[in-house]
Design an enzyme around this catalytic site. Structure first.
Site, PDB file in Angstrom:
ATOM      1  N   THR A 198      -4.739   5.853   2.792  1.00 48.48           N
ATOM      2  CA  THR A 198      -4.890   6.910   3.265  1.00 48.48           C
ATOM      3  C   THR A 198      -5.794   7.644   2.449  1.00 48.48           C
ATOM      4  O   THR A 198      -5.320   9.415   1.693  1.00 48.48           O
ATOM      5  CB  THR A 198      -3.726   7.563   3.707  1.00 48.48           C
ATOM      6  OG1 THR A 198      -2.790   7.218   4.627  1.00 48.48           O
ATOM      7  CG2 THR A 198      -4.293   8.668   4.390  1.00 48.48           C
TER       8      THR A 198
ATOM      9  N   GLU B 245       0.621  -1.403  -0.139  1.00 48.53           N
ATOM     10  CA  GLU B 245       0.109  -0.103  -0.239  1.00 48.53           C
ATOM     11  C   GLU B 245       0.928   1.356   0.646  1.00 48.53           C
ATOM     12  O   GLU B 245       1.381   1.214   0.846  1.00 48.53           O
ATOM     13  CB  GLU B 245      -0.930  -0.036   1.100  1.00 48.53           C
ATOM     14  CG  GLU B 245      -1.674   1.343   1.617  1.00 48.53           C
ATOM     15  CD  GLU B 245      -2.109   1.157   3.341  1.00 48.53           C
ATOM     16  OE1 GLU B 245      -2.124   2.213   3.481  1.00 48.53           O
ATOM     17  OE2 GLU B 245      -2.365  -0.122   3.423  1.00 48.53           O
TER      18      GLU B 245
ATOM     19  N   LYS C 129     -10.359  -2.692   8.398  1.00 43.67           N
ATOM     20  CA  LYS C 129      -9.310  -2.342   8.711  1.00 43.67           C
ATOM     21  C   LYS C 129     -10.324  -1.757  10.282  1.00 43.67           C
ATOM     22  O   LYS C 129      -9.632  -0.390  10.258  1.00 43.67           O
ATOM     23  CB  LYS C 129      -8.594  -0.965   7.988  1.00 43.67           C
ATOM     24  CG  LYS C 129      -7.049  -0.217   8.603  1.00 43.67           C
ATOM     25  CD  LYS C 129      -6.679   0.530   7.704  1.00 43.67           C
ATOM     26  CE  LYS C 129      -5.521   1.884   8.768  1.00 43.67           C
ATOM     27  NZ  LYS C 129      -4.982   2.822   7.425  1.00 43.67           N
TER      28      LYS C 129
END
Length: 216
Positions: free
Chosen positions: A73, A43, A133
């Protein structure tokens, strides 16, 4: 759980490597080092310098391999779209944004929104998230993951934030399908001096901790 191939690779590997704020010139070498250590989901956070171009470069570099590159993000639809155009195969958020989930669902891309509570987990899953998450995991610990999994066993969870080789096994034993890790994997000092073997060793250690949790 979704049968999406990217999610399958993510859960098979058990580790999502989080690249945040790295020099764009070292992304590929860092990615190769992670892959060498067994980490195949990477990521790149959208708040990093040159993030979208970095995603594109890594996605091109690993095209045709088992490595899946995603964006992290991501908190708005515009960023999600930019990441997907660059080749992101999954999208991760620190918080719950239904428009991001909708964008990913529209294009068949795995989405992992950030949640903390059972209510947020259910809201995200009902909105179309493939996995949630739990972030920041370090403030609640493995017992929180286990507590959510009790009544909500159908929702796959990836704890992130403060997760590393020392505690990954506990999170997996509590029910996590994988863990997300940045600082415990990405040693910026080692990268700066070109010692990418440290990254490979960190990756292998974390993958081994996840596997130990699965075997427990």
């Amino acid at each position: 759980m979704s049968s999406h191939p990217t999610l399958q690779e993510l859960t098979d590997c058990g580790v999502v490597a989080v690249m945040r704020g790295l020099d764009p010139e070292t992304l590929v070498e860092t990615g190769d080092a992670l892959r060498e250590g067994g980490v195949t989901t990477i990521e790149v956070t959208a708040d990093s310098p040159g993030a979208i171009e970095g995603i594109r470069e890594l996605a091109d570099h690993f095209e045709g391999t088992e490595v899946h590159v995603g964006a992290g993000t991501v908190i708005d639809e515009e960023t999600a779209n930019a990441a997907l155009r660059a080749g992101a195969q999954f999208v991760v958020s620190p918080s719950l944004h239904e428009e991001v989930i909708e964008t990913c669902s529209r294009y068949g891309v795995v989405c992992a929104p950030g949640v903390m509570t059972p209510t947020e987990a259910v809201t995200a899953y009902e909105a179309g998230a493939d996995v949630v998450k739990v972030f920041p995991a370090k403030t609640v610990g493995p017992s929180h993951v286990g507590a959510i999994k009790g009544p909500l066993g159908q929702i796959p969870i990836i704890p992130t934030g403060g997760v590393g080789p020392s505690n990954a096994q506990e999170y997996v034993e509590a029910g996590a399908v994988a863990v997300g890790a940045g600082g415990s994997l990405i040693d910026e000092d080692a990268i700066e001096r070109g010692d990418f073997e440290v990254i490979t060793e960190n990756a292998a250690e974390l993958v081994a901790a996840v596997e130990a949790g699965r075997d427990a």
